[in-house]
Design an enzyme around this catalytic site. Structure first.
Site, PDB file in Angstrom:
ATOM      1  N   PRO A 180      -7.028   8.969  66.710  1.00 52.01           N
ATOM      2  CA  PRO A 180      -7.395   7.647  66.194  1.00 52.01           C
ATOM      3  C   PRO A 180      -8.767   7.718  65.527  1.00 52.01           C
ATOM      4  O   PRO A 180      -9.608   8.524  65.908  1.00 52.01           O
ATOM      5  CB  PRO A 180      -7.461   6.772  67.459  1.00 52.01           C
ATOM      6  CG  PRO A 180      -6.714   7.516  68.499  1.00 52.01           C
ATOM      7  CD  PRO A 180      -6.799   8.965  68.172  1.00 52.01           C
ATOM      8  N   HIS A 285      -1.623  14.422  38.237  1.00 44.06           N
ATOM      9  CA  HIS A 285      -2.789  14.672  39.119  1.00 44.06           C
ATOM     10  C   HIS A 285      -4.089  14.141  38.505  1.00 44.06           C
ATOM     11  O   HIS A 285      -5.017  14.903  38.226  1.00 44.06           O
ATOM     12  CB  HIS A 285      -2.913  16.168  39.446  1.00 44.06           C
ATOM     13  CG  HIS A 285      -3.740  16.418  40.688  1.00 44.06           C
ATOM     14  ND1 HIS A 285      -3.576  17.511  41.496  1.00 44.06           N
ATOM     15  CD2 HIS A 285      -4.743  15.695  41.263  1.00 44.06           C
ATOM     16  CE1 HIS A 285      -4.438  17.463  42.504  1.00 44.06           C
ATOM     17  NE2 HIS A 285      -5.157  16.367  42.373  1.00 44.06           N
TER      18      HIS A 285
HETATM   19  O1  LIG Z   1     -10.536  16.751  44.588  1.00 49.97           O
HETATM   20  C1  LIG Z   1      -9.356  16.943  44.882  1.00 49.97           C
HETATM   21  O2  LIG Z   1      -9.032  17.712  45.797  1.00 49.97           O
HETATM   22  C2  LIG Z   1      -8.321  16.252  44.143  1.00 49.97           C
HETATM   23  O3  LIG Z   1      -7.182  16.575  44.246  1.00 49.97           O
HETATM   24  C3  LIG Z   1      -8.717  15.124  43.260  1.00 49.97           C
HETATM   25  O4  LIG Z   1      -7.644  14.428  42.710  1.00 49.97           O
END
Ligand SMILES: O=C(O)C(=O)CO
Length: 319
Positions: A180, A285
Site C-alpha cells: 500500500p 510512445h
Molecule cells: O521515461 C520513460 O521511461 C518513458 O517511457 C517516457 O514515456
C-alpha cells in the site's frame, strides 16, 4: 585541469540539458544514435548521458574504460540499461522520475477517453463515409463517470492518473502493487490484489515498469477474467501485455477496448494486427513527449551526471 568528458548518445537532445553539461564538461554528442557509432566514441569518457533506444549493455559500459564514473538515462524506465552491470562496477545510474508524471498521465487520459468514446472508430466512419446520423443507438461508448478504475502501479505516474480521473467523477479508485502507498489516502484509492482489480475494474491503467514480474501480466487468463465492458490502458512498458492474447481478446470482444502508448516491439510493425483493430487506440510512445517535459528530463539527467562527477549523490539515482 582537464574537464571531465561526457558522451551523449543521441544527436538531438534538448538544449537545456546540453548547456548544463557544457558548463563543466567536454561534451561529445554522437552524430548518429547507433550502437557502432556509440561504441566508437565511448572510450575514455567519465560519464554517459543515455537517450536512445540502443541497449546500454556491458560491452558499451566496459568500452568506456575504467574512468567511467556515472551514467544517467533521460528516461524514468531503465529496462534498456544493464543496471546490474553498473551496480557490480560501482557506477551510479540516474534516471528521470517525477518530471514526466503529468505528461504521461495526460496521455493515459487521452487514451481512456479515445477508447471509451470510440473516437478512432468514429473518425474512421467519417473518413469512409459510413457515419450514421439520427440513430439513437449509433456509436455508443461507455461512461467514465461512475466507473471503477484500477491502477496497476501507484507510483508518480499512477498517482497523476488517479488525480485526473477523480475529476471525471469515477465511482471508485483502486490500485495494486507490492505494498500500500501512503499517498493513496489523499486520492481515496483502495489497495486491492491484482486479481480483485482485474475482476472488478471498468478501466484499468497499467503504469508499471518492465520487470520479470510484470512481463505478460496481462495475458489470456486475465483477459477472460476482465469485464466484457472493460478498458485496458498501458502507459508503462509494452511487455506487460501479451499482445497476441490482447489481439484475440479485442477481436472476440472479450474486453471493450485497449489504449496503448507502449508496445512490443517499438516501433510496432505496420502490419501488426493491433493496428487494424477499431477498438484499439495506439500512440507511438509519446507519453513524455512535450517540449517542457523533455527539457526537464534532459536537465535532470544532466544534473544527475554533474552531481556524480562532483562526488555528490545524484538527484534521482536508481537504487
Ligand atoms: O521515461 C520513460 O521511461 C518513458 O517511457 C517516457 O514515456
Amino acid at each position: 585541469m582537464a574537464k571531465p568528458k561526457v558522451l551523449v548518445s543521441h544527436p538531438n537532445v534538448p538544449e537545456a540539458g546540453l548547456r548544463l553539461l557544457q558548463q563543466e564538461c567536454e561534451v561529445v554528442v554522437v552524430q548518429e544514435a547507433s550502437r557502432d557509432v556509440i561504441l566508437a566514441a565511448v572510450a575514455g569518457v567519465d560519464a554517459i548521458f543515455w537517450c536512445c533506444k540502443v541497449r546500454l549493455d556491458s560491452q558499451i559500459i566496459d568500452a568506456a574504460g575504467p574512468g567511467l564514473k556515472a551514467v544517467a538515462t533521460m528516461s524514468a524506465g531503465y529496462d534498456h540499461i544493464d543496471a546490474a552491470h553498473l551496480k557490480a562496477r560501482g557506477i551510479p545510474l540516474g534516471n528521470t522520475p517525477r518530471v514526466l508524471d503529468n505528461a504521461v498521465a495526460d496521455t493515459a487520459i487521452a487514451l481512456v477517453l479515445s477508447v471509451a468514446r470510440r473516437l478512432q472508430e468514429g473518425r474512421h466512419a467519417l473518413e469512409r463515409g459510413t457515419w450514421v446520423t439520427g440513430c439513437p443507438q449509433a456509436m455508443l461508448g461507455v461512461d467514465v463517470a461512475g466507473s471503477t478504475v484500477g491502477i496497476v502501479g501507484l507510483g508518480g505516474i499512477g498517482q497523476a492518473v488517479a488525480k485526473r480521473l477523480k475529476v471525471f467523477d469515477v465511482a471508485k479508485l483502486q490500485y495494486c502493487g507490492h505494498n500500500p502507498k501512503p499517498e493513496a489516502a489523499a486520492l481515496g484509492a483502495e489497495f486491492v490484489s491484482f486479481d480483485k482489480l482485474v475482476d472488478t475494474s471498468d478501466i484499468i491503467v497499467a503504469a508499471c515498469p518492465s520487470t520479470p514480474e510484470t512481463r505478460h501480466l496481462f495475458n489470456a487468463q486475465v483477459f477472460k477474467r476482465m469485464k466484457r465492458s472493460a478498458i485496458l490502458i498501458n502507459v508503462g512498458r509494452g511487455d506487460c501485455i501479451d499482445q497476441e492474447a490482447l489481439v484475440e481478446a479485442l477481436k472476440t470482444k472479450e474486453i471493450w477496448g485497449a489504449g496503448l502508448d507502449v508496445m512490443c516491439p517499438e516501433p510496432l510493425p505496420v502490419d501488426h494486427p493491433l493496428i487494424k483493430l477499431d477498438n484499439c487506440v495506439l500512440f507511438p510512445h509519446v507519453g513524455s513527449a512535450t517540449v517542457g517535459t523533455r527539457s526537464a528530463m534532459a536537465t535532470l539527467a544532466a544534473k544527475n551526471i554533474l552531481c556524480a562527477l562532483n562526488d555528490k549523490p545524484m538527484l534521482a539515482e536508481v537504487k
